[in-house]
Design a protein around this motif. Structure first.
Motif, PDB file in Angstrom:
ATOM      1  N   ILE A  99      53.382  76.170  14.986  1.00 31.69           N
ATOM      2  CA  ILE A  99      52.547  75.121  15.566  1.00 31.69           C
ATOM      3  C   ILE A  99      53.263  74.568  16.799  1.00 31.69           C
TER       4      ILE A  99
ATOM      5  N   GLU B  35      57.690  75.430  20.022  1.00 33.08           N
ATOM      6  CA  GLU B  35      56.974  75.494  18.748  1.00 33.08           C
ATOM      7  C   GLU B  35      57.899  75.178  17.578  1.00 33.08           C
TER       8      GLU B  35
ATOM      9  N   LYS C 166      46.344  69.531   7.979  1.00 37.56           N
ATOM     10  CA  LYS C 166      46.046  69.843   9.384  1.00 37.56           C
ATOM     11  C   LYS C 166      47.103  70.799   9.943  1.00 37.56           C
TER      12      LYS C 166
ATOM     13  N   ARG D 202      36.422  71.950   6.009  1.00 37.91           N
ATOM     14  CA  ARG D 202      36.522  71.042   7.150  1.00 37.91           C
ATOM     15  C   ARG D 202      35.992  69.652   6.776  1.00 37.91           C
TER      16      ARG D 202
ATOM     17  N   ALA E  44      46.636  79.786  11.231  1.00 37.42           N
ATOM     18  CA  ALA E  44      45.864  80.504  12.247  1.00 37.42           C
ATOM     19  C   ALA E  44      46.769  81.105  13.327  1.00 37.42           C
ATOM     20  N   LYS E  45      47.981  80.560  13.483  1.00 40.81           N
ATOM     21  CA  LYS E  45      48.877  81.017  14.554  1.00 40.81           C
ATOM     22  C   LYS E  45      50.162  81.637  14.011  1.00 40.81           C
TER      23      LYS E  45
ATOM     24  N   ASP F 172      50.663  69.914  19.437  1.00 38.35           N
ATOM     25  CA  ASP F 172      49.763  69.765  18.290  1.00 38.35           C
ATOM     26  C   ASP F 172      50.425  68.988  17.169  1.00 38.35           C
TER      27      ASP F 172
ATOM     28  N   ILE G 257      46.491  74.800  11.280  1.00 38.54           N
ATOM     29  CA  ILE G 257      46.844  75.336  12.598  1.00 38.54           C
ATOM     30  C   ILE G 257      47.896  76.436  12.463  1.00 38.54           C
TER      31      ILE G 257
END
Length: 198
Positions: free
Chosen positions: A160, A193, A148, A71, A155-156, A164, A152
């Motif tokens: 995205i 998405e 970035k 991060r 994680a999904k 976002d 995201i």
């Protein structure tokens, strides 16, 4: 014997964790062909602080520290990208000023010199003030945006949201596909998405 196996197991885990540590700011510096010394002193100081934390992590790695370092590296990359963008803006401004000075000189001179000599001076000044061109792989965006989006999307489940994505790329994504640096995203049918294609 048991301790040595456990110790070896920890060493193997340590090596795996270290190899998974992707440092976005270092990638960006390599990609933009910049060295540590090219950065302003405030960024250099932040990178030194980051390197101290990285050294502590290498001595005693943990998953939380690894996430924190990734991060922080991404935040540093954003600051470096902003610095690069500002450098490019200054280069553009200085090029415009140089061209204006050339025009004024041309208007004030009563052609005492030959045109050949005049062209050499003009070409030399323009070459010196030519702005740096950033490395662009996918046609749009930069490494920070890509990281970035990948963070995201990973994680999904590789997707995205349009909201976002718009926030990251600072514009409405192209339809049906949006390229950002070296990745390509495609709009998911009947959904709000985008998914990563490559």
């Amino acid at each position: 014997m048991t301790t040595s196996k456990i110790k070896n197991g920890i060493n193997i885990k340590t090596k795996v964790m270290e190899s998974n540590l992707e440092l976005t700011h270092e990638e960006l510096l390599k990609e933009e062909d910049l060295s540590f010394k090219d950065l302003p002193s405030s960024l250099q100081q932040q990178i030194r602080g980051f390197n101290l934390q990285k050294k502590k992590y290498e001595e005693n790695p943990s998953e939380n520290q690894q996430i924190r370092l990734k991060r922080l590296s991404l935040e540093l990359a954003e600051k470096i990208q902003n610095h690069i963008d500002n450098m490019d803006d200054e280069d553009d401004d200085s090029e415009d000023e140089a061209e204006e000075k050339i025009e004024v000189k041309k208007q004030n001179k009563k052609t005492d010199e030959t045109p050949k000599k005049e062209n050499k001076n003009v070409g030399g000044e323009v070459e010196q003030n030519e702005p740096r061109k950033p490395v662009v792989r996918g046609g749009f965006g930069n490494l920070v945006m890509e990281k970035k989006i990948l963070g995201i999307a990973n994680a999904k489940g590789g997707k995205i949201s349009i909201t976002d994505l718009s926030k990251i790329i600072q514009k409405e994504p192209d339809y049906p596909e949006q390229s950002v640096h070296s990745i390509k995203l495609r709009k998911v049918f009947l959904s709000s998405e985008y998914r990563i294609v490559k």
